[in-house]
Scaffold this motif. Structure first.
Motif, mmCIF file in Angstrom:
data_model
loop_
_atom_site.group_PDB
_atom_site.id
_atom_site.type_symbol
_atom_site.label_atom_id
_atom_site.label_comp_id
_atom_site.label_asym_id
_atom_site.label_seq_id
_atom_site.Cartn_x
_atom_site.Cartn_y
_atom_site.Cartn_z
ATOM 1 N N SER A 124 1.429 -1.408 0.052
ATOM 2 C CA SER A 124 0.482 0.044 0.274
ATOM 3 C C SER A 124 0.827 0.808 0.174
ATOM 4 O O SER A 124 1.688 1.479 0.619
ATOM 5 C CB SER A 124 -0.843 0.546 1.080
ATOM 6 N N THR A 125 0.537 2.271 -1.017
ATOM 7 C CA THR A 125 1.390 3.281 -0.855
ATOM 8 C C THR A 125 0.914 4.226 0.372
ATOM 9 O O THR A 125 1.828 4.798 0.727
ATOM 10 C CB THR A 125 1.125 4.155 -2.138
ATOM 11 N N GLY A 126 0.569 4.177 1.520
ATOM 12 C CA GLY A 126 -0.056 4.417 2.522
ATOM 13 C C GLY A 126 0.423 3.958 4.310
ATOM 14 O O GLY A 126 -0.211 3.730 4.573
ATOM 15 N N TRP A 141 -6.788 8.955 2.216
ATOM 16 C CA TRP A 141 -6.001 9.821 3.531
ATOM 17 C C TRP A 141 -6.734 11.196 2.938
ATOM 18 O O TRP A 141 -5.902 11.148 2.679
ATOM 19 C CB TRP A 141 -4.811 9.834 3.537
ATOM 20 N N HIS A 157 -2.868 9.118 -1.137
ATOM 21 C CA HIS A 157 -2.679 7.363 -1.256
ATOM 22 C C HIS A 157 -4.011 6.907 -1.493
ATOM 23 O O HIS A 157 -3.976 6.336 -0.570
ATOM 24 C CB HIS A 157 -2.502 7.577 0.624
ATOM 25 N N GLU A 170 -6.155 4.454 -3.319
ATOM 26 C CA GLU A 170 -5.832 3.264 -4.303
ATOM 27 C C GLU A 170 -7.237 2.387 -3.955
ATOM 28 O O GLU A 170 -8.263 3.262 -3.329
ATOM 29 C CB GLU A 170 -4.518 2.459 -3.699
ATOM 30 N N GLU A 228 -3.301 0.769 -8.228
ATOM 31 C CA GLU A 228 -3.525 2.326 -7.630
ATOM 32 C C GLU A 228 -4.726 1.986 -9.124
ATOM 33 O O GLU A 228 -4.627 1.505 -9.124
ATOM 34 C CB GLU A 228 -2.491 3.053 -9.353
ATOM 35 N N GLY A 238 1.619 10.168 -2.791
ATOM 36 C CA GLY A 238 1.108 8.669 -3.447
ATOM 37 C C GLY A 238 0.326 9.536 -5.066
ATOM 38 O O GLY A 238 -0.199 10.935 -4.777
ATOM 39 N N HIS A 277 -3.220 11.541 -5.322
ATOM 40 C CA HIS A 277 -3.679 12.497 -4.471
ATOM 41 C C HIS A 277 -4.182 13.638 -5.323
ATOM 42 O O HIS A 277 -4.096 14.131 -6.951
ATOM 43 C CB HIS A 277 -2.244 13.254 -3.571
#
Length: 402
Positions: free
Chosen positions: A86-88, A173, A349, A351, A361, A387, A389
Protein backbone atom coordinates in the motif's frame (compact mmCIF):
# COMPACT_ATOMS: atom_id res chain seq x y z
CA UNK A 1 -73.13 40.00 21.14
CA UNK A 2 -72.99 37.17 23.69
CA UNK A 3 -73.17 34.64 20.92
CA UNK A 4 -70.23 36.39 19.26
CA UNK A 5 -68.15 36.18 22.40
CA UNK A 6 -69.15 32.55 22.85
CA UNK A 7 -68.17 31.72 19.28
CA UNK A 8 -64.78 33.40 19.74
CA UNK A 9 -64.22 31.51 23.00
CA UNK A 10 -65.10 28.17 21.45
CA UNK A 11 -62.84 28.86 18.47
CA UNK A 12 -59.93 29.76 20.78
CA UNK A 13 -60.58 26.61 22.81
CA UNK A 14 -60.60 24.49 19.65
CA UNK A 15 -57.33 26.02 18.41
CA UNK A 16 -55.66 25.53 21.80
CA UNK A 17 -56.87 21.94 21.95
CA UNK A 18 -55.55 21.28 18.44
CA UNK A 19 -52.14 22.72 19.32
CA UNK A 20 -51.91 20.67 22.51
CA UNK A 21 -53.01 17.52 20.71
CA UNK A 22 -50.49 18.12 17.93
CA UNK A 23 -47.72 18.80 20.45
CA UNK A 24 -48.58 15.67 22.43
CA UNK A 25 -48.55 13.59 19.26
CA UNK A 26 -45.14 14.99 18.29
CA UNK A 27 -43.71 14.26 21.74
CA UNK A 28 -45.08 10.73 21.61
CA UNK A 29 -43.53 10.18 18.18
CA UNK A 30 -40.15 11.45 19.40
CA UNK A 31 -40.30 9.22 22.49
CA UNK A 32 -41.02 6.21 20.28
CA UNK A 33 -38.00 6.94 18.08
CA UNK A 34 -35.73 7.51 21.09
CA UNK A 35 -36.77 4.19 22.63
CA UNK A 36 -36.12 2.46 19.30
CA UNK A 37 -32.69 4.03 18.77
CA UNK A 38 -31.16 4.14 22.24
CA UNK A 39 -30.30 0.65 23.42
CA UNK A 40 -29.67 -0.16 27.11
CA UNK A 41 -26.03 0.58 27.89
CA UNK A 42 -23.59 -1.18 30.16
CA UNK A 43 -22.14 2.26 30.97
CA UNK A 44 -22.29 5.78 29.50
CA UNK A 45 -19.64 8.46 28.99
CA UNK A 46 -20.30 12.23 28.92
CA UNK A 47 -18.15 13.89 26.25
CA UNK A 48 -16.81 17.47 26.69
CA UNK A 49 -18.82 18.52 23.62
CA UNK A 50 -22.08 17.48 25.30
CA UNK A 51 -22.47 14.11 23.57
CA UNK A 52 -23.38 11.05 25.58
CA UNK A 53 -21.67 7.88 24.37
CA UNK A 54 -23.50 4.72 25.40
CA UNK A 55 -21.43 1.54 25.67
CA UNK A 56 -23.94 -0.97 24.31
CA UNK A 57 -23.35 -4.74 24.46
CA UNK A 58 -22.18 -5.78 21.01
CA UNK A 59 -25.05 -8.26 20.59
CA UNK A 60 -27.65 -5.58 21.43
CA UNK A 61 -26.50 -2.90 18.96
CA UNK A 62 -29.00 -1.20 16.58
CA UNK A 63 -27.72 -3.04 13.48
CA UNK A 64 -29.24 -6.31 14.61
CA UNK A 65 -32.79 -4.89 14.49
CA UNK A 66 -32.69 -5.14 10.68
CA UNK A 67 -35.07 -7.86 9.40
CA UNK A 68 -32.30 -9.33 7.24
CA UNK A 69 -30.03 -9.62 10.29
CA UNK A 70 -32.49 -11.29 12.64
CA UNK A 71 -30.31 -14.39 13.12
CA UNK A 72 -27.04 -12.75 12.12
CA UNK A 73 -23.79 -14.10 13.57
CA UNK A 74 -21.41 -11.20 14.11
CA UNK A 75 -18.16 -11.47 12.14
CA UNK A 76 -15.69 -10.22 14.73
CA UNK A 77 -12.82 -9.71 12.28
CA UNK A 78 -12.30 -9.81 8.50
CA UNK A 79 -11.10 -13.08 7.00
CA UNK A 80 -8.24 -11.24 5.26
CA UNK A 81 -7.02 -7.77 4.41
CA UNK A 82 -6.00 -6.36 1.02
CA UNK A 83 -2.56 -7.54 -0.09
CA UNK A 84 0.32 -5.77 -1.74
CA UNK A 85 2.40 -2.72 -0.96
CA UNK A 86 0.00 0.00 0.00
CA UNK A 87 1.27 3.50 -0.81
CA UNK A 88 -0.27 4.54 2.50
CA UNK A 89 2.45 3.07 4.71
CA UNK A 90 4.35 6.26 5.52
CA UNK A 91 3.15 9.66 6.62
CA UNK A 92 4.63 12.63 4.70
CA UNK A 93 3.00 14.90 7.29
CA UNK A 94 5.08 13.61 10.19
CA UNK A 95 8.63 12.95 9.01
CA UNK A 96 7.69 9.57 7.49
CA UNK A 97 6.52 8.18 10.83
CA UNK A 98 3.40 6.12 11.25
CA UNK A 99 0.24 8.22 11.71
CA UNK A 100 -1.02 8.93 15.20
CA UNK A 101 -4.10 7.10 16.44
CA UNK A 102 -7.41 8.81 15.78
CA UNK A 103 -8.75 10.62 18.85
CA UNK A 104 -12.28 11.76 19.59
CA UNK A 105 -13.40 14.17 22.31
CA UNK A 106 -15.24 11.57 24.35
CA UNK A 107 -11.96 9.67 24.84
CA UNK A 108 -10.97 12.37 27.38
CA UNK A 109 -13.58 11.06 29.81
CA UNK A 110 -13.35 7.31 29.47
CA UNK A 111 -13.56 4.29 27.19
CA UNK A 112 -16.02 1.51 26.52
CA UNK A 113 -15.41 -1.97 27.98
CA UNK A 114 -14.64 -5.00 25.85
CA UNK A 115 -17.62 -6.62 24.14
CA UNK A 116 -19.47 -3.30 23.93
CA UNK A 117 -19.66 -0.74 21.13
CA UNK A 118 -19.81 3.07 21.56
CA UNK A 119 -23.10 4.49 20.24
CA UNK A 120 -23.73 8.25 20.24
CA UNK A 121 -27.00 8.72 22.11
CA UNK A 122 -29.83 10.35 20.17
CA UNK A 123 -31.70 12.93 22.25
CA UNK A 124 -34.97 14.81 22.11
CA UNK A 125 -33.29 18.02 20.97
CA UNK A 126 -31.82 16.20 17.95
CA UNK A 127 -35.34 15.49 16.71
CA UNK A 128 -36.51 18.99 17.64
CA UNK A 129 -33.88 20.46 15.30
CA UNK A 130 -35.00 18.20 12.46
CA UNK A 131 -37.44 19.40 9.82
CA UNK A 132 -38.77 15.89 9.12
CA UNK A 133 -38.85 13.43 12.01
CA UNK A 134 -39.88 10.50 9.84
CA UNK A 135 -36.82 10.93 7.59
CA UNK A 136 -34.42 12.01 10.33
CA UNK A 137 -30.90 10.79 9.57
CA UNK A 138 -31.49 10.30 5.84
CA UNK A 139 -29.84 12.08 2.91
CA UNK A 140 -31.78 13.51 0.01
CA UNK A 141 -31.80 11.78 -3.35
CA UNK A 142 -29.64 14.65 -4.69
CA UNK A 143 -26.59 13.67 -2.65
CA UNK A 144 -24.43 11.59 -4.98
CA UNK A 145 -22.13 13.28 -7.54
CA UNK A 146 -23.13 12.29 -11.07
CA UNK A 147 -20.20 11.63 -13.43
CA UNK A 148 -22.46 11.22 -16.45
CA UNK A 149 -23.55 14.85 -16.38
CA UNK A 150 -20.30 16.13 -14.92
CA UNK A 151 -22.28 18.30 -12.54
CA UNK A 152 -23.81 18.40 -9.11
CA UNK A 153 -27.50 18.11 -8.35
CA UNK A 154 -29.79 20.88 -7.11
CA UNK A 155 -28.71 22.16 -3.70
CA UNK A 156 -25.65 19.89 -3.54
CA UNK A 157 -22.29 21.04 -4.89
CA UNK A 158 -19.25 18.80 -5.27
CA UNK A 159 -15.53 18.91 -5.96
CA UNK A 160 -14.84 15.25 -6.63
CA UNK A 161 -12.65 12.84 -8.55
CA UNK A 162 -13.94 9.44 -9.63
CA UNK A 163 -12.98 6.20 -11.36
CA UNK A 164 -15.03 3.51 -13.11
CA UNK A 165 -14.02 -0.16 -12.98
CA UNK A 166 -14.58 -3.45 -11.19
CA UNK A 167 -13.67 -2.55 -7.64
CA UNK A 168 -13.74 -4.38 -4.33
CA UNK A 169 -12.67 -1.49 -2.16
CA UNK A 170 -10.65 1.69 -1.78
CA UNK A 171 -8.21 3.29 0.60
CA UNK A 172 -7.51 7.02 0.99
CA UNK A 173 -6.03 9.54 3.41
CA UNK A 174 -8.51 12.40 3.85
CA UNK A 175 -7.43 15.78 5.21
CA UNK A 176 -9.44 16.87 8.27
CA UNK A 177 -10.66 20.49 8.62
CA UNK A 178 -13.29 22.54 10.44
CA UNK A 179 -14.96 24.58 7.69
CA UNK A 180 -17.42 27.42 8.24
CA UNK A 181 -21.02 26.32 7.65
CA UNK A 182 -23.21 29.39 7.23
CA UNK A 183 -26.67 27.98 7.99
CA UNK A 184 -27.73 25.15 10.33
CA UNK A 185 -29.46 23.21 7.55
CA UNK A 186 -26.33 23.24 5.36
CA UNK A 187 -23.32 20.94 5.72
CA UNK A 188 -19.75 20.57 4.52
CA UNK A 189 -18.00 17.22 4.21
CA UNK A 190 -15.16 15.22 2.70
CA UNK A 191 -15.72 11.56 1.97
CA UNK A 192 -15.37 8.54 -0.26
CA UNK A 193 -18.26 6.86 -2.08
CA UNK A 194 -18.31 3.16 -3.08
CA UNK A 195 -21.08 2.79 -5.67
CA UNK A 196 -22.92 0.21 -7.78
CA UNK A 197 -26.17 0.35 -9.71
CA UNK A 198 -27.88 3.49 -10.93
CA UNK A 199 -30.94 5.67 -10.44
CA UNK A 200 -33.46 4.42 -7.91
CA UNK A 201 -31.52 1.16 -7.68
CA UNK A 202 -28.20 2.73 -6.69
CA UNK A 203 -26.18 1.18 -3.84
CA UNK A 204 -23.64 3.26 -1.93
CA UNK A 205 -21.29 2.97 1.02
CA UNK A 206 -19.99 6.34 2.23
CA UNK A 207 -17.43 7.32 4.87
CA UNK A 208 -15.79 10.58 5.84
CA UNK A 209 -16.05 13.63 8.08
CA UNK A 210 -18.66 16.37 8.12
CA UNK A 211 -19.76 19.58 9.83
CA UNK A 212 -23.56 19.60 10.04
CA UNK A 213 -25.04 21.95 12.68
CA UNK A 214 -28.72 21.01 12.40
CA UNK A 215 -27.99 17.30 12.57
CA UNK A 216 -25.41 17.28 15.39
CA UNK A 217 -26.20 20.54 17.17
CA UNK A 218 -22.71 22.05 16.82
CA UNK A 219 -20.00 22.96 14.32
CA UNK A 220 -17.51 20.22 15.18
CA UNK A 221 -16.03 18.00 12.47
CA UNK A 222 -17.39 14.50 13.03
CA UNK A 223 -16.86 11.01 11.68
CA UNK A 224 -19.81 9.73 9.67
CA UNK A 225 -20.90 6.72 7.66
CA UNK A 226 -23.86 6.24 5.31
CA UNK A 227 -25.36 3.53 3.12
CA UNK A 228 -28.32 3.00 0.82
CA UNK A 229 -29.49 0.19 -1.45
CA UNK A 230 -32.27 2.05 -3.27
CA UNK A 231 -30.95 5.46 -4.25
CA UNK A 232 -31.58 7.15 -0.86
CA UNK A 233 -35.31 6.42 -1.00
CA UNK A 234 -36.28 4.08 1.86
CA UNK A 235 -33.10 2.29 2.91
CA UNK A 236 -30.01 3.51 4.72
CA UNK A 237 -29.13 6.38 7.03
CA UNK A 238 -26.34 8.25 8.76
CA UNK A 239 -24.32 6.41 11.38
CA UNK A 240 -26.44 4.10 13.61
CA UNK A 241 -29.77 5.86 13.07
CA UNK A 242 -31.14 2.82 11.29
CA UNK A 243 -30.19 -0.82 11.52
CA UNK A 244 -27.55 -2.11 9.11
CA UNK A 245 -23.91 -1.31 9.95
CA UNK A 246 -22.51 -3.88 12.40
CA UNK A 247 -19.86 -2.37 14.67
CA UNK A 248 -17.17 -4.53 16.26
CA UNK A 249 -14.78 -1.86 17.60
CA UNK A 250 -15.18 -0.46 21.13
CA UNK A 251 -12.98 2.62 20.64
CA UNK A 252 -14.44 4.69 17.77
CA UNK A 253 -17.87 6.33 18.02
CA UNK A 254 -19.54 6.79 14.65
CA UNK A 255 -20.83 10.38 14.70
CA UNK A 256 -18.30 11.40 17.36
CA UNK A 257 -16.32 14.67 17.27
CA UNK A 258 -12.62 14.75 16.42
CA UNK A 259 -10.26 16.39 18.90
CA UNK A 260 -8.08 18.03 16.25
CA UNK A 261 -8.35 19.55 12.78
CA UNK A 262 -5.83 20.92 10.29
CA UNK A 263 -4.71 24.54 10.41
CA UNK A 264 -3.95 26.80 7.44
CA UNK A 265 -0.17 26.85 6.76
CA UNK A 266 0.34 24.81 9.94
CA UNK A 267 -0.32 21.30 11.29
CA UNK A 268 -2.14 18.94 8.93
CA UNK A 269 -4.22 15.99 10.14
CA UNK A 270 -5.69 13.10 8.21
CA UNK A 271 -7.96 10.14 8.76
CA UNK A 272 -7.01 6.99 6.86
CA UNK A 273 -10.08 5.23 5.51
CA UNK A 274 -10.23 1.74 4.02
CA UNK A 275 -13.43 0.10 2.79
CA UNK A 276 -13.12 -3.35 1.22
CA UNK A 277 -15.15 -6.46 0.49
CA UNK A 278 -14.23 -9.48 2.59
CA UNK A 279 -13.45 -12.27 0.08
CA UNK A 280 -14.99 -14.96 2.29
CA UNK A 281 -18.09 -13.42 3.87
CA UNK A 282 -18.80 -10.83 1.16
CA UNK A 283 -19.33 -8.18 3.86
CA UNK A 284 -17.96 -4.68 3.28
CA UNK A 285 -15.51 -3.86 6.08
CA UNK A 286 -14.52 -0.42 7.36
CA UNK A 287 -11.02 0.26 8.71
CA UNK A 288 -10.04 3.64 10.18
CA UNK A 289 -6.35 4.35 10.84
CA UNK A 290 -5.60 0.64 10.90
CA UNK A 291 -8.47 -0.34 13.19
CA UNK A 292 -11.27 -2.60 12.03
CA UNK A 293 -14.46 -0.74 12.95
CA UNK A 294 -17.16 -3.03 11.62
CA UNK A 295 -18.97 -3.92 8.40
CA UNK A 296 -22.02 -3.58 6.18
CA UNK A 297 -23.42 -7.10 5.66
CA UNK A 298 -23.61 -8.11 2.00
CA UNK A 299 -27.29 -8.97 2.50
CA UNK A 300 -28.14 -5.25 2.80
CA UNK A 301 -27.34 -4.69 -0.87
CA UNK A 302 -28.31 -5.72 -4.36
CA UNK A 303 -25.51 -4.57 -6.69
CA UNK A 304 -22.89 -4.15 -3.94
CA UNK A 305 -23.47 -7.74 -2.90
CA UNK A 306 -21.18 -8.42 -5.87
CA UNK A 307 -18.78 -5.50 -6.45
CA UNK A 308 -18.54 -1.75 -6.94
CA UNK A 309 -18.49 -0.15 -10.38
CA UNK A 310 -17.68 3.42 -9.36
CA UNK A 311 -15.58 5.01 -6.62
CA UNK A 312 -15.59 8.73 -5.84
CA UNK A 313 -13.47 10.81 -3.48
CA UNK A 314 -13.88 14.48 -2.59
CA UNK A 315 -15.95 17.21 -1.01
CA UNK A 316 -19.60 18.20 -0.90
CA UNK A 317 -21.63 21.10 0.51
CA UNK A 318 -25.32 21.93 0.68
CA UNK A 319 -26.46 25.40 -0.40
CA UNK A 320 -30.09 26.12 0.48
CA UNK A 321 -30.17 29.28 -1.70
CA UNK A 322 -32.92 30.73 0.49
CA UNK A 323 -31.68 34.29 -0.09
CA UNK A 324 -31.12 33.90 -3.81
CA UNK A 325 -27.35 34.15 -3.30
CA UNK A 326 -24.70 31.50 -2.95
CA UNK A 327 -23.85 30.34 0.56
CA UNK A 328 -20.67 31.31 2.39
CA UNK A 329 -20.34 27.68 3.52
CA UNK A 330 -16.77 26.54 2.96
CA UNK A 331 -15.58 23.25 1.53
CA UNK A 332 -12.52 21.71 3.16
CA UNK A 333 -10.14 24.42 4.31
CA UNK A 334 -12.18 27.14 2.61
CA UNK A 335 -9.36 27.69 0.09
CA UNK A 336 -9.15 26.76 -3.58
CA UNK A 337 -7.25 23.72 -4.80
CA UNK A 338 -4.45 25.67 -6.49
CA UNK A 339 -3.16 26.90 -3.10
CA UNK A 340 -1.75 23.41 -2.56
CA UNK A 341 -0.37 21.60 0.44
CA UNK A 342 -0.97 23.07 3.89
CA UNK A 343 -3.52 25.53 2.56
CA UNK A 344 -6.02 23.57 0.50
CA UNK A 345 -7.71 20.31 1.40
CA UNK A 346 -6.28 17.13 -0.05
CA UNK A 347 -6.99 13.44 -0.44
CA UNK A 348 -3.83 11.38 -0.92
CA UNK A 349 -2.56 7.80 -1.16
CA UNK A 350 -5.65 6.89 -3.18
CA UNK A 351 -5.81 3.18 -3.97
CA UNK A 352 -8.39 0.66 -5.08
CA UNK A 353 -8.79 -3.03 -4.26
CA UNK A 354 -9.14 -5.54 -7.11
CA UNK A 355 -10.85 -8.94 -7.35
CA UNK A 356 -7.81 -10.74 -5.93
CA UNK A 357 -7.98 -8.54 -2.79
CA UNK A 358 -4.86 -6.65 -3.86
CA UNK A 359 -4.13 -2.91 -3.73
CA UNK A 360 -3.92 -1.18 -7.12
CA UNK A 361 -3.35 2.36 -8.29
CA UNK A 362 -6.70 3.81 -9.42
CA UNK A 363 -7.40 4.05 -13.13
CA UNK A 364 -7.89 7.33 -14.96
CA UNK A 365 -9.58 9.83 -12.66
CA UNK A 366 -12.48 11.92 -13.88
CA UNK A 367 -13.50 15.26 -12.35
CA UNK A 368 -16.84 16.63 -11.11
CA UNK A 369 -16.71 20.34 -10.31
CA UNK A 370 -19.72 22.24 -11.59
CA UNK A 371 -19.22 25.42 -9.51
CA UNK A 372 -15.53 26.05 -10.07
CA UNK A 373 -15.71 29.70 -8.99
CA UNK A 374 -17.05 28.51 -5.63
CA UNK A 375 -15.21 25.19 -5.12
CA UNK A 376 -12.73 23.40 -7.35
CA UNK A 377 -10.52 20.34 -7.64
CA UNK A 378 -6.99 19.91 -9.04
CA UNK A 379 -4.67 16.95 -9.62
CA UNK A 380 -1.69 16.59 -7.29
CA UNK A 381 1.62 18.25 -8.06
CA UNK A 382 3.71 15.11 -8.52
CA UNK A 383 4.88 14.71 -4.90
CA UNK A 384 5.59 10.96 -4.82
CA UNK A 385 5.41 10.87 -1.02
CA UNK A 386 1.66 11.57 -1.32
CA UNK A 387 0.94 8.83 -3.89
CA UNK A 388 -2.06 9.45 -6.13
CA UNK A 389 -3.59 12.62 -4.73
CA UNK A 390 -5.53 15.78 -5.46
CA UNK A 391 -6.51 19.07 -3.86
CA UNK A 392 -10.03 20.45 -3.54
CA UNK A 393 -12.18 23.02 -1.76
CA UNK A 394 -13.14 26.66 -1.77
CA UNK A 395 -14.72 29.56 0.12
CA UNK A 396 -18.22 29.48 -1.33
CA UNK A 397 -19.65 32.93 -2.00
CA UNK A 398 -17.08 35.42 -3.32
CA UNK A 399 -17.04 38.08 -6.09
CA UNK A 400 -16.81 35.33 -8.74
CA UNK A 401 -19.40 33.12 -7.00
CA UNK A 402 -22.35 35.44 -6.37
Amino acid sequence: MINGYLASFLLALLVTSTIVTSSDHLDAEIRWHLKRLNKPALTSIKSPDGDIIDCVPITKQPALDHPLLKNHSIQMRPSSRPKGTSTGNKDPLNNKKEPKAITQLWHLNGKCPENTVPIRRTRKEDFQRATDIENYGKKSQNSIPKPQSGSSTIGHEHAVMYSYGDYYGTKAWINLWKPLVEKPNEFSLAQLWVVAGSGSDINTIEVGWQVYPRFYGDNNPRLFIYWTSDGYQRTGCYNHLCSGFVQTNNDIAIGGSFRVASNYKDAQYVIILLVWKDPTSGNWWLDINGKDIGYWPASLFTHLSDKARLIEWGGEIVDDRSRGQHTYTQMGSGHFAEEGFGKSSFIMHIETVDGSNTYREPGTLGVISAYQNCYNVKYGDGDSSMGTHFYFGGPGRNPNCP
